[in-house]
Enzyme design. Structure first.
Site, PDB file in Angstrom:
ATOM      1  NE  ARG A 140      -6.857  -3.856   1.660  1.00 59.90           N
ATOM      2  CZ  ARG A 140      -7.783  -4.729   1.959  1.00 59.90           C
ATOM      3  NH1 ARG A 140      -9.054  -4.442   1.740  1.00 59.90           N
ATOM      4  NH2 ARG A 140      -7.458  -5.900   2.486  1.00 59.90           N
ATOM      5  CG  LEU A 141      -1.633  -4.334  -4.304  1.00 63.92           C
ATOM      6  CD1 LEU A 141      -2.416  -4.227  -5.596  1.00 63.92           C
ATOM      7  CD2 LEU A 141      -0.135  -4.409  -4.601  1.00 63.92           C
TER       8      LEU A 141
ATOM      9  CB  SER B  71      12.717 -10.748  -4.894  1.00 68.26           C
ATOM     10  OG  SER B  71      13.249 -10.261  -3.670  1.00 68.26           O
TER      11      SER B  71
ATOM     12  CG  ASN C  19       3.611   0.101   2.449  1.00 76.19           C
ATOM     13  OD1 ASN C  19       3.209  -0.844   1.775  1.00 76.19           O
ATOM     14  ND2 ASN C  19       4.732   0.735   2.181  1.00 76.19           N
ATOM     15  N   GLY C  20       2.572  -2.899   4.094  1.00 76.89           N
ATOM     16  CA  GLY C  20       3.432  -4.063   4.286  1.00 76.89           C
ATOM     17  C   GLY C  20       2.648  -5.320   4.594  1.00 76.89           C
ATOM     18  CD  GLU C  21       0.942  -8.361   2.999  1.00 75.14           C
ATOM     19  OE1 GLU C  21       0.282  -8.864   3.940  1.00 75.14           O
ATOM     20  OE2 GLU C  21       0.421  -7.883   1.971  1.00 75.14           O
TER      21      GLU C  21
ATOM     22  CB  ILE D 256      -2.023  -8.808  -0.257  1.00 76.31           C
ATOM     23  CG1 ILE D 256      -1.376  -7.744  -1.168  1.00 76.31           C
ATOM     24  CG2 ILE D 256      -1.239 -10.115  -0.281  1.00 76.31           C
ATOM     25  CD1 ILE D 256      -1.229  -8.159  -2.614  1.00 76.31           C
ATOM     26  CB  ILE D 257      -4.040 -10.780   3.685  1.00 75.22           C
ATOM     27  CG1 ILE D 257      -2.816 -11.565   3.195  1.00 75.22           C
ATOM     28  CG2 ILE D 257      -4.692 -11.506   4.850  1.00 75.22           C
ATOM     29  CD1 ILE D 257      -1.709 -11.701   4.230  1.00 75.22           C
TER      30      ILE D 257
ATOM     31  CB  CYS E  38      -0.903   0.012   1.234  1.00 76.21           C
ATOM     32  SG  CYS E  38      -1.892  -1.471   1.431  1.00 76.21           S
TER      33      CYS E  38
END
Length: 631
Positions: free
Chosen positions: A50-51, A363, A75-77, A53-54, A2
């Protein structure tokens, strides 16, 4: 993944205009195309892109805690959020969503700033506590996710994931910091201790800021750093087994997503290891993607294809021309401030390819820093052994004189380019590593600058912050200090900035399992002989992965994502090289000696010297300044 923004009034809690927060958010729509939100209260405003993901439908932001007494943009996980959720639930916390954002809120309410050490993942967040009227800004341990902030003239503090978010605020000054130009010309990027704009700061990796109305702007507090101060004593076999455990856990924890997930695959050790462990943990074929070049010396698609076939991945490959310089302006715009790592261009292309089929890609970044995989680290360790054999009183005059006399043979085969090694042996270990890491030396930069810019820069030299970092490193050897510098200086400023901006430019979430902090902490305690041995870096990792990968993957020379910029500046970009000296953008700054820039370009075009990296730096600086509307 995000984008976050916000405003916080440090003195009087004035009202915050929601429209201003929204404009700051909209400047970063690429970081979060799936949704947006704004929340304001007296003295504070938070914004989020927001992107998903969960918990795709259930975790909108800004998010409030279950009791309504705290709000967050994140922003993150957080990869261990399920375990934390269970622990916090046993302590009485209540949850209304299935995602990780609400877990951070509950963790803050139970443990305060100590919650940071319990979070395993990549993150940058702003959390406002309505009861305490405090704002916590925090960044993850290794600096995977960015956070910029700047005090403004109205008494507020603005913050954003990218400089773009701050630039959307009308009170942000657009004045260049000349010391950032010195930093950039040394390293090819602006390190995290500085920004290209005066007054803008980057929250450093593993740091937090805790702000309160009326309390002013405090200094950031460090809450984590890698330590090389201890050594493990177990057998190589036991440590190898433990390393495999850490690698497996790091990869598996990053495979959770409610959207399509895949991996970048170059065919090198690191990305191939990640793919092998993903395949081991998955019941379905792993989606992999590779970018190749139509120049054989630059192309790794064959190696990647062999790994893809070995593990039966759903493989996607695309061959592109290395003559991709038409995208330079787009590339410069992604980074906001000048950024001259030429591998950013192919990294962006592989992110574009990945985004066609997945939303999350794992990655292989981080293993070189953590496990001593760079050639410069191996050379540094070897040089330091030689350095200890010769007294300093003899080393400095002997090797310094030889280094000064030895020609700078850019054209010669690598073993014959001894000038750098001789000069390194004449210096102390830390100064030698700074020389190895830098693109330009202080003398070379002085030759480019105008007299006025040298006056503006004063006594500051870009190498000093790196030397200070190495001097205070919790470390036992020269190799330790070099790796500490790579993890805390080079990695967040160059590698992670590159991956974050190029992936976010196409709304792709990149995850770095080899930067799991438990893996990094384990690697930092390994004996040197298990990091570097027999001319090989990442020795223990390569031994551990022999059960997964063939020797021609594990032990082939490191290639990397490279571009033929030296050829570009002697061919299609030769006019651009010549134009740097007469650039109106650079010319108006008054920073450089035009005659010296012209001579530099001509020497490169004529083939007398290789100045491609400096020319690329100058070109990207010009395009970046133009994009900022400066010059």
């Amino acid at each position: 993944m995000c984008g976050i923004v916000g405003l916080y009034h440090l003195t009087t809690p004035k009202p915050v205009d929601p429209a201003r927060i929204e404009r700051m958010c909209d400047a970063m729509v690429h970081r979060g195309p799936d949704g947006a939100g704004v929340w304001t209260a007296p003295g504070v405003g938070l914004g989020h892109r927001r992107l998903s993901i969960i918990d795709l439908a259930g975790s909108p932001q800004p998010m409030h805690s279950a009791d309504g007494r705290a709000a967050i943009v994140f922003n993150g996980e957080i990869y261990n959020y399920r375990e934390l959720r269970s622990e916090l639930g046993a302590l009485g916390a209540r949850f209304h969503t299935q995602g990780d954002t609400e877990v951070i809120l509950a963790a803050w309410q139970h443990w305060g700033v100590d919650c940071l050490s319990r979070l395993h993942g990549m993150f940058a967040f702003a959390l406002y506590d309505l009861g305490q009227r405090s704002l916590l800004l925090a960044r993850d341990r290794l600096g995977v996710k960015p956070l910029h902030y700047a005090p403004l003239s109205d008494g507020s503090l603005a913050f954003a994931s990218e400089l773009k978010g701050l630039l959307a605020h009308p009170l942000l000054r657009r004045e260049i910091d000349p010391l950032a130009v010195e930093d950039y010309l040394a390293w090819g990027y602006v390190p995290d201790h500085r920004s290209i704009l005066k007054g803008v700061r980057k929250l450093a990796a593993g740091h937090y800021l805790l702000l309160r109305h009326g309390g002013g702007l405090p200094a950031p507090v460090r809450w984590w750093e890698p330590s090389f101060a201890e050594r493990r004593r177990e057998s190589a076999a036991d440590l190898e087994a433990e390393l495999v455990h850490h690698l497996r856990e790091a990869v598996r924890s990053r495979m959770e997503a409610e959207v399509p997930l895949g991996a970048f695959l170059s065919g090198g050790v690191d990305s191939s290891s990640v793919v092998a462990l993903m395949a081991e943990a998955s019941n379905a074929p792993v989606s992999t993607c590779t970018i190749g070049f139509d120049v054989a010396a630059l192309d790794e698609t064959g190696h990647a294809r062999a790994v893809a076939e070995r593990y039966g991945t759903d493989h996607h490959a695309r061959v592109v021309s290395p003559d991709d310089f038409g995208a330079i302006d787009q590339l410069a715009a992604m980074f906001d401030e000048p950024f001259a790592d030429a591998s950013a261009l192919p990294t962006w292309r592989v992110c574009q390819l990945a985004r066609e089929t997945v939303t999350v890609a794992l990655s292989g970044d981080g293993a070189d820093e953590a496990l001593a995989g760079y050639r410069r680290q191996r050379f540094h360790a070897h040089e330091d052994r030689l350095r200890r054999l010769v007294p300093q009183a003899l080393r400095a005059p002997l090797f310094g004189t030889l280094g000064a006399l030895y020609p700078k043979a850019d054209w010669a085969p690598r073993p014959l380019r001894a000038k750098t090694t001789l000069l390194a042996l004449s210096e102390g270990a830390d100064a030698a590593y700074a020389r190895a890491l830098a693109i330009t030396t202080p003398a070379q930069r002085d030759g480019l600058y105008s007299a006025e810019f040298r006056r503006l820069r004063g006594d500051y030299r870009a190498e000093q912050p790196l030397l200070d970092t190495m001097a205070r490193a919790p470390a036992r050897s020269a190799l330790d200090r070099a790796q500490y510098a790579d993890l805390t200086f080079w990695l967040p400023g160059d590698i992670l900035t590159k991956v974050d901006r190029t992936s976010m430019a196409v709304s792709l979430e990149a995850r770095e399992p080899l930067l799991d902090h438990r893996l990094v902490e384990f690697a930092a305690r390994l004996p040197e002989r298990l990091r570097v041995r027999g001319g090989q870096g990442k020795w223990l990792m390569k031994q551990a992965m022999r059960r997964y990968l063939p020797d021609d993957v594990l032990f082939r020379p490191k290639q990397g994502f490279v571009l033929p910029i030296a050829d570009w500046f002697r061919g299609p970009l030769a006019p651009a090289a010549r134009g740097i000296a007469s650039s109106s953008v650079l010319g108006r700054t008054g920073w450089f000696d035009p005659a010296r820039l012209a001579a530099l370009a001509q020497a490169h075009i004529a083939g007398r010297s290789d100045h491609s990296r400096v020319l690329w730096q100058l070109l990207m600086l010009e395009r970046s300044l133009a994009g900022l509307g400066i010059g």
